[in-house]
Design a protein around this motif. Structure first.
Motif, mmCIF file in Angstrom:
data_model
loop_
_atom_site.group_PDB
_atom_site.id
_atom_site.type_symbol
_atom_site.label_atom_id
_atom_site.label_comp_id
_atom_site.label_asym_id
_atom_site.label_seq_id
_atom_site.Cartn_x
_atom_site.Cartn_y
_atom_site.Cartn_z
ATOM 1 N N VAL A 152 0.860 -1.171 0.000
ATOM 2 C CA VAL A 152 0.000 0.000 0.000
ATOM 3 C C VAL A 152 0.894 1.217 0.000
ATOM 4 O O VAL A 152 1.645 1.460 0.943
ATOM 5 C CB VAL A 152 -0.920 0.019 1.235
ATOM 6 N N ASP B 261 -3.804 -3.407 5.324
ATOM 7 C CA ASP B 261 -3.860 -3.348 3.866
ATOM 8 C C ASP B 261 -5.252 -3.694 3.359
ATOM 9 O O ASP B 261 -5.786 -3.049 2.464
ATOM 10 C CB ASP B 261 -2.850 -4.330 3.273
ATOM 11 N N ARG C 144 -2.639 -8.487 5.438
ATOM 12 C CA ARG C 144 -1.536 -7.704 4.884
ATOM 13 C C ARG C 144 -1.022 -8.410 3.637
ATOM 14 O O ARG C 144 -1.160 -9.636 3.484
ATOM 15 C CB ARG C 144 -0.397 -7.572 5.905
ATOM 16 N N ALA D 234 -5.456 0.675 0.313
ATOM 17 C CA ALA D 234 -5.972 -0.074 1.453
ATOM 18 C C ALA D 234 -7.485 -0.216 1.309
ATOM 19 O O ALA D 234 -8.191 0.740 0.978
ATOM 20 C CB ALA D 234 -5.622 0.640 2.757
#
Length: 385
Positions: A6, A64, A79, A123
């Motif tokens: 991200v 994320d 993530r 995100a």
């Protein structure tokens, strides 16, 4: 794909992050062609139904990707690591990935496409709500397919990529086939295109290998041998009735059970595929010609073929409830059969739309046999905003 991260948001990306994208994808029912359709190029008929899964995507201020779902795990932060999503709470990695497998696969597949186009994935906060379940009960209306299609389209749109229907389906199939290449993808087609559809599955191992060698973008543009999907006319003068047996069933488990048996590849297997192909094409002709009795005859043939398969292989397709569902429909001149893999979930009946007393009688007989009539109708459209 290289590790997906991200990045710091530019002003344009902050605008995207402030958006909310919502997609609704309908569930499905198989009308004819179950089991045979898993063979590439073999046809089936499905109908989308007016119960939906809703996927809402907004920007995330934390992890994320955050996924909140009423299908299983409630709220799980993820993530990116080497192109894959990994739960932040590693102590329950397998549980979270299992509960949200189709959502995660859809996000990862869209991210691969975006990475190939040089686009970042901001995100994401993804929320899933389902009307294909009720009070934790699974009806067997294709929730896995619907959530995959809706997630693919919602995430792509949130990231600024609008997908034509064909790309939406192909991305959803690439995501689903990673989890189970034996699945036909018919549920994905119904959720994508809506209405009554004719469907032939591609060779899933072929398209997965294509994606590994050429990437997602080129795979979307390449021919997929055997694949076809097109809209059909709805049957005239017939009412689609749906009954739920009260027993959840796993399509993946049933199809995997068939693949493990020596029956597959036998003369009986080839005969089943040929007969299923023939009756599906006969159903299409009946629909195109508004031949109500012809369609009912083919649906009864479909039931008989599934029963023959069940007798030979012993999958447990027909439960007492599904048998009662079919018999009640045929007792009033209609046709009934399991919808999908059987072993529980739903069955369908096609009945004279103007014979309200017959419809009422069938529904009463279903209730007496422990089959719950579901108030669902065909969904004329596929995924919607």
């Amino acid at each position: 794909m290289a590790e997906q991260t991200v990045v710091e948001q530019t002003e344009a990306e902050q605008t995207v992050a402030g958006r909310t994208v919502v997609r609704h994808a309908p569930g499905k029912l198989f009308v004819a062609g179950e089991y045979a359709v898993v063979e590439p190029g073999t046809p089936a008929i499905l109908v989308a139904v007016d119960r939906h899964i809703t996927v809402t995507v907004t920007g995330s201020a934390g992890a994320d990707v955050v996924i909140t779902s009423d299908l299983g795990a409630r709220r799980v932060p993820w993530r990116w690591y080497e192109g894959r999503l990994v739960p932040r709470a590693l102590d329950d990695e397998h549980g979270a990935r299992r509960a949200l497998a189709h959502v995660v696969a859809a996000v990862e597949t869209v991210a691969r496409l975006l990475a190939e186009r040089g686009l970042p994935v901001p995100a994401l906060d993804i929320t899933i709500t389902s009307r294909l379940h009720e009070d934790g009960r699974k009806y067997g209306l294709g929730s896995s397919g619907a959530v995959t299609v809706a997630t693919v389209d919602a995430v792509a749109a949130f990231c600024g990529t609008e997908l034509p229907a064909g790309d939406r389906f192909r991305l959803a199939l690439l995501a689903s086939a990673q989890l189970d290449p034996k699945g036909s993808g018919g549920d994905l087609a119904a959720s994508t295109f809506g209405g009554w559809i004719f469907y032939q599955s591609p060779d899933r191992e072929f398209v997965l290998d294509l994606a590994r060698r050429l990437g997602v973008e080129r795979t979307l543009r390449a021919p997929w041998p055997g694949h076809e999907v097109r809209r059909l006319r709805a049957p005239e003068g017939l009412s689609l009735q749906v009954g739920w047996t009260g027993e959840p069933a796993s399509t993946g488990t049933m199809v995997s059970g068939l693949h493990r048996r020596t029956w597959r590849g036998s003369d009986s297997h080839h005969r089943f595929v040929r007969t299923s192909t023939d009756l599906v094409h006969a159903c299409v002709e009946a629909l195109q010609g508004s031949d109500r009795e012809g369609l009912l005859h083919q649906i009864r043939r479909a039931r008989q073929e599934l029963a023959r398969l069940d007798d030979e292989v012993g999958l447990g397709i027909f439960t007492p409830e599904l048998t009662s569902l079919c018999e009640a429909a045929e007792a009033v001149g209609g046709a009934g059969k399991p919808s999908g893999a059987g072993g529980g979930d739903c069955g369908i009946a096609l009945l004279d739309a103007e014979a309200s007393r017959d419809i009422s009688e069938v529904r009463q007989r279903w209730a007496a046999a422990g089959v719950l009539p579901l108030p669902v109708r065909p969904a004329l459209e596929g995924i919607e905003e």
